[in-house]
Design an enzyme around this catalytic site. Structure first.
Site, PDB file in Angstrom:
ATOM      1  N   LYS A  17       5.418  18.300   8.826  1.00 54.73           N
ATOM      2  CA  LYS A  17       6.378  18.411   7.732  1.00 54.73           C
ATOM      3  C   LYS A  17       6.054  17.476   6.566  1.00 54.73           C
ATOM      4  O   LYS A  17       6.475  17.708   5.443  1.00 54.73           O
ATOM      5  CB  LYS A  17       7.801  18.120   8.235  1.00 54.73           C
ATOM      6  CG  LYS A  17       8.370  19.148   9.193  1.00 54.73           C
ATOM      7  CD  LYS A  17       8.906  20.364   8.490  1.00 54.73           C
ATOM      8  CE  LYS A  17       9.898  21.196   9.280  1.00 54.73           C
ATOM      9  NZ  LYS A  17       9.611  21.442  10.697  1.00 54.73           N
ATOM     10  N   SER A  65       2.415  20.961  16.666  1.00 57.54           N
ATOM     11  CA  SER A  65       3.079  20.684  15.392  1.00 57.54           C
ATOM     12  C   SER A  65       3.877  19.396  15.329  1.00 57.54           C
ATOM     13  O   SER A  65       4.166  18.914  14.232  1.00 57.54           O
ATOM     14  CB  SER A  65       3.998  21.857  15.031  1.00 57.54           C
ATOM     15  OG  SER A  65       4.917  22.102  16.079  1.00 57.54           O
TER      16      SER A  65
HETATM   17  C1  LIG Z   1       9.761  22.430  11.520  1.00 50.66           C
HETATM   18  C2  LIG Z   1       8.928  22.502  12.726  1.00 50.66           C
HETATM   19  C3  LIG Z   1       8.385  23.718  13.175  1.00 50.66           C
HETATM   20  C4  LIG Z   1       8.691  25.051  12.514  1.00 50.66           C
HETATM   21  O1  LIG Z   1       8.305  25.078  11.164  1.00 50.66           O
HETATM   22  P1  LIG Z   1       8.897  26.195  10.178  1.00 50.66           P
HETATM   23  O2  LIG Z   1       8.200  25.966   8.897  1.00 50.66           O
HETATM   24  O3  LIG Z   1      10.374  25.978  10.078  1.00 50.66           O
HETATM   25  O4  LIG Z   1       8.611  27.528  10.794  1.00 50.66           O
HETATM   26  C5  LIG Z   1       7.548  23.689  14.281  1.00 50.66           C
HETATM   27  N1  LIG Z   1       7.277  22.536  14.939  1.00 50.66           N
HETATM   28  C6  LIG Z   1       7.783  21.363  14.547  1.00 50.66           C
HETATM   29  C7  LIG Z   1       7.452  20.140  15.330  1.00 50.66           C
HETATM   30  C8  LIG Z   1       8.620  21.292  13.432  1.00 50.66           C
HETATM   31  O5  LIG Z   1       9.117  20.116  13.045  1.00 50.66           O
END
Ligand SMILES: *Cc1c(COP(=O)(O)O)cnc(C)c1O
Length: 334
Positions: free
Chosen positions: A56, A308
């Site tokens: 993010k 992520s």
């Molecule tokens: C926000 C987030 C997502 C999903 O991202 P989007 O852009 O909302 O689809 C996936 N994994 C993590 C760790 C996140 O913080």
């Protein structure tokens, strides 16, 4: 075709130059356990090692760096399930601005205190992100703060897309990219970048079966509301917004498929990440691994798996490592 979409490769390349030096270029490492299992090379994009613990920071940094001096001085505001709030708090502070972050009561305490520590003004309101979002809009109208939404914003999507550029550089023959999916900012940006550089590559969105807003919206042909439930993948919670401008169209155009996972499958992904790859990963971050282990991905390699995020309460992580498959089952059934 992609030229008509809100964010294209040009915007993503600009974002990459803009945020260089402010975000980490995370490693893509070979997983011998998953490669052996799939019979093709599988690489893990270790984005949970990003500053603030998730991708993010890419979108938040690009959005803050796109603001004028005056806008930065007024400050930024967002509703966030946690990781966007952390990222925006950090990005704002790094550029001499301040972030006000609204969150719903569903957000775990460890995320709330972390964001306060990063220097943001945190406010807890309501039982859903939609309620938190209403408060954000009030502050924008009353005090002129600049809203930086978690996903449905061109600068945010372009920032997340820089992750896709790195994947193609680090794995030039990539055939399949597995992307965690919620509001679709990450999936839209990554798919736009990957498909511009490598049109034959598949990009597959992965999410939990508890309240899969983007999947339901894609099936309905327009953004729809879904009920929110607590999940191991709490970072995937929340809707896509009924007046979605950017990510719905992009995901509809660019994603090859959306895969849904149960809580037990997500838990298995987290356990694999820890035991086999030696990585502490939050539920949302483990869905790519989980989808492979669950046999939900048609194998066409090389495969890049985006890890992520890692912002999970360590007590909860421990329970999952000890074999708990669905810590939120009672709440979800209630
Ligand atoms: C926000 C987030 C997502 C999903 O991202 P989007 O852009 O909302 O689809 C996936 N994994 C993590 C760790 C996140 O913080």
């Amino acid at each position: 075709m992609t030229a008509a979409l809100p964010v294209g490769i040009e915007e993503i390349e600009v974002a990459a130059r803009r945020i260089a030096g402010r975000v980490l270029r995370t490693p893509l490492v070979f997983s011998s356990a998953l490669s052996e299992r799939c019979g093709v090379p599988v690489g893990l994009k270790l984005e949970h090692h990003q500053t603030t613990g998730s991708f993010k920071l890419r979108g938040a940094s690009n959005a803050v760096l796109s603001l004028s001096h005056d806008e930065r001085a007024r400050g930024v505001v967002a509703a966030s399930t946690g990781n966007h709030g952390r990222a925006l708090a950090h990005a704002a502070k790094a550029e001499g601005s301040i972030a006000t972050i609204y969150m719903s009561h569903l957000v775990p305490e460890n995320k709330v205190s972390e964001i306060r520590r990063l220097g943001a003004d945190v406010r807890i309101v309501g039982k859903s992100q939609d309620e938190a979002q209403e408060e954000v809009e009030r502050l924008v109208a009353e005090r002129g703060l600049v809203m930086v939404p978690p996903f449905d914003h061109p600068a945010v999507v372009a920032g997340q897309g820089t992750l896709g550029l790195e994947i193609v550089e680090q794995m030039p023959d990539v055939a399949t990219v597995l992307v965690p999916l919620s509001g679709g900012g990450l999936a839209a940006g990554v798919a736009a970048a990957v498909k511009a550089r490598k049109p034959t590559a598949r990009v597959i969105g992965i999410t939990m079966d508890r309240g899969a807003a983007m999947k339901a919206s894609l099936e309905a042909g327009k953004p729809v509301l879904v009920e929110e439930y607590p999940s191991l993948a709490d970072s995937l919670g929340g809707g896509i917004g009924l007046d979605n401008h950017v990510t719905f169209r992009m995901c509809r155009e660019l994603l090859d498929e959306v895969v849904l996972l149960t809580e037990a499958e997500i838990a298995a992904g987290m356990r694999h990440a820890y035991a086999q790859e030696r990585e502490v990963v939050e539920g949302a971050g483990a869905v790519g691994i989980a989808a492979i282990l669950a046999g939900q991905i048609e194998i066409d390699g090389p495969i890049a798996v985006i890890i992520s995020g890692r912002n999970i309460d360590m007590g909860l992580h421990q329970r999952v490592m000890n074999g708990e498959d669905d810590p939120f089952r009672k709440e979800a059934a209630a």
